[in-house]
Write a protein that holds these residues in place. Sequence first.
Motif, PDB file in Angstrom:
ATOM      1  N   ARG A   3       0.954   4.162  -2.926  1.00 27.51           N
ATOM      2  CA  ARG A   3       0.760   5.594  -2.675  1.00 27.51           C
ATOM      3  C   ARG A   3       1.926   6.407  -3.227  1.00 27.51           C
ATOM      4  O   ARG A   3       1.734   7.436  -3.851  1.00 27.51           O
ATOM      5  CB  ARG A   3       0.595   5.851  -1.177  1.00 27.51           C
ATOM      6  CG  ARG A   3      -0.786   5.517  -0.635  1.00 27.51           C
ATOM      7  CD  ARG A   3      -0.994   6.082   0.777  1.00 27.51           C
ATOM      8  NE  ARG A   3      -0.020   5.590   1.744  1.00 27.51           N
ATOM      9  CZ  ARG A   3      -0.162   4.464   2.456  1.00 27.51           C
ATOM     10  NH1 ARG A   3      -1.230   3.722   2.312  1.00 27.51           N
ATOM     11  NH2 ARG A   3       0.772   4.086   3.308  1.00 27.51           N
TER      12      ARG A   3
ATOM     13  N   GLU B 141       0.835  -1.214   0.000  1.00 25.97           N
ATOM     14  CA  GLU B 141       0.000   0.000   0.000  1.00 25.97           C
ATOM     15  C   GLU B 141       0.860   1.251   0.000  1.00 25.97           C
ATOM     16  O   GLU B 141       0.574   2.214  -0.708  1.00 25.97           O
ATOM     17  CB  GLU B 141      -0.931   0.013   1.211  1.00 25.97           C
ATOM     18  CG  GLU B 141      -2.218  -0.724   1.000  1.00 25.97           C
ATOM     19  CD  GLU B 141      -3.159  -0.542   2.184  1.00 25.97           C
ATOM     20  OE1 GLU B 141      -3.212   0.564   2.761  1.00 25.97           O
ATOM     21  OE2 GLU B 141      -3.832  -1.526   2.518  1.00 25.97           O
ATOM     22  N   GLN B 142       1.886   1.257   0.819  1.00 29.45           N
ATOM     23  CA  GLN B 142       2.793   2.406   0.904  1.00 29.45           C
ATOM     24  C   GLN B 142       3.481   2.635  -0.448  1.00 29.45           C
ATOM     25  O   GLN B 142       3.612   3.768  -0.911  1.00 29.45           O
ATOM     26  CB  GLN B 142       3.818   2.158   2.004  1.00 29.45           C
ATOM     27  CG  GLN B 142       4.702   3.333   2.314  1.00 29.45           C
ATOM     28  CD  GLN B 142       5.697   3.011   3.434  1.00 29.45           C
ATOM     29  OE1 GLN B 142       5.876   1.862   3.824  1.00 29.45           O
ATOM     30  NE2 GLN B 142       6.332   4.040   3.944  1.00 29.45           N
TER      31      GLN B 142
ATOM     32  N   LYS C 146       1.662   6.525  -7.010  1.00 31.56           N
ATOM     33  CA  LYS C 146       0.601   7.446  -7.440  1.00 31.56           C
ATOM     34  C   LYS C 146       1.050   8.899  -7.304  1.00 31.56           C
ATOM     35  O   LYS C 146       0.759   9.724  -8.181  1.00 31.56           O
ATOM     36  CB  LYS C 146      -0.675   7.213  -6.633  1.00 31.56           C
ATOM     37  CG  LYS C 146      -1.425   5.979  -7.033  1.00 31.56           C
ATOM     38  CD  LYS C 146      -2.687   5.800  -6.201  1.00 31.56           C
ATOM     39  CE  LYS C 146      -3.375   4.494  -6.542  1.00 31.56           C
ATOM     40  NZ  LYS C 146      -4.562   4.265  -5.718  1.00 31.56           N
TER      41      LYS C 146
END
Length: 152
Positions: free
Chosen positions: A17, A13-14, A20
């Motif tokens: 992010r 997830e990190q 993105k």
Amino acid sequence: MFGKIDDLLPDAEQLQRRAKLEKTKRVDEYVGLLAEAELEKRALIESFGNKKPGIFGERTVKLASAIIQRAARGGNSEVQISRFSNLLCTDGGLAISQNAAGWEDTLAGAPQEIYRLWSDYLQPRGYQIRYVMLELPAGFPENISIVVSWGD
């Protein structure tokens, strides 16, 4: 042996992010460059209105150079300098659409000045120019695009 695994490898997830954020940053930079390029093109067209026909100032040549060099830095071998209405041609763009000899004699206003800029400064340096009729989906002429190119 490896140290703390969290220091070596972030969780998925990190990492997503972070990816993105980088992508958003690149898109923002690209949009900014497009806006700058469009402003340069508008300034070039406006510079034609501030002088006698056929006489180019240093500012006009610098604007054309900036547009061309920006496109080359982006890996392009051509750039659309401007688009204009076929009504700025004495024959409504017919000679351009048929690639007829002497089509450049039908130009008026800024499109004519861009052609002169090319013939006076760019052509001797190996640049090519194309005035291309763009069509609406129904096949009716709408606009003409001016493209300057270099290389193959």
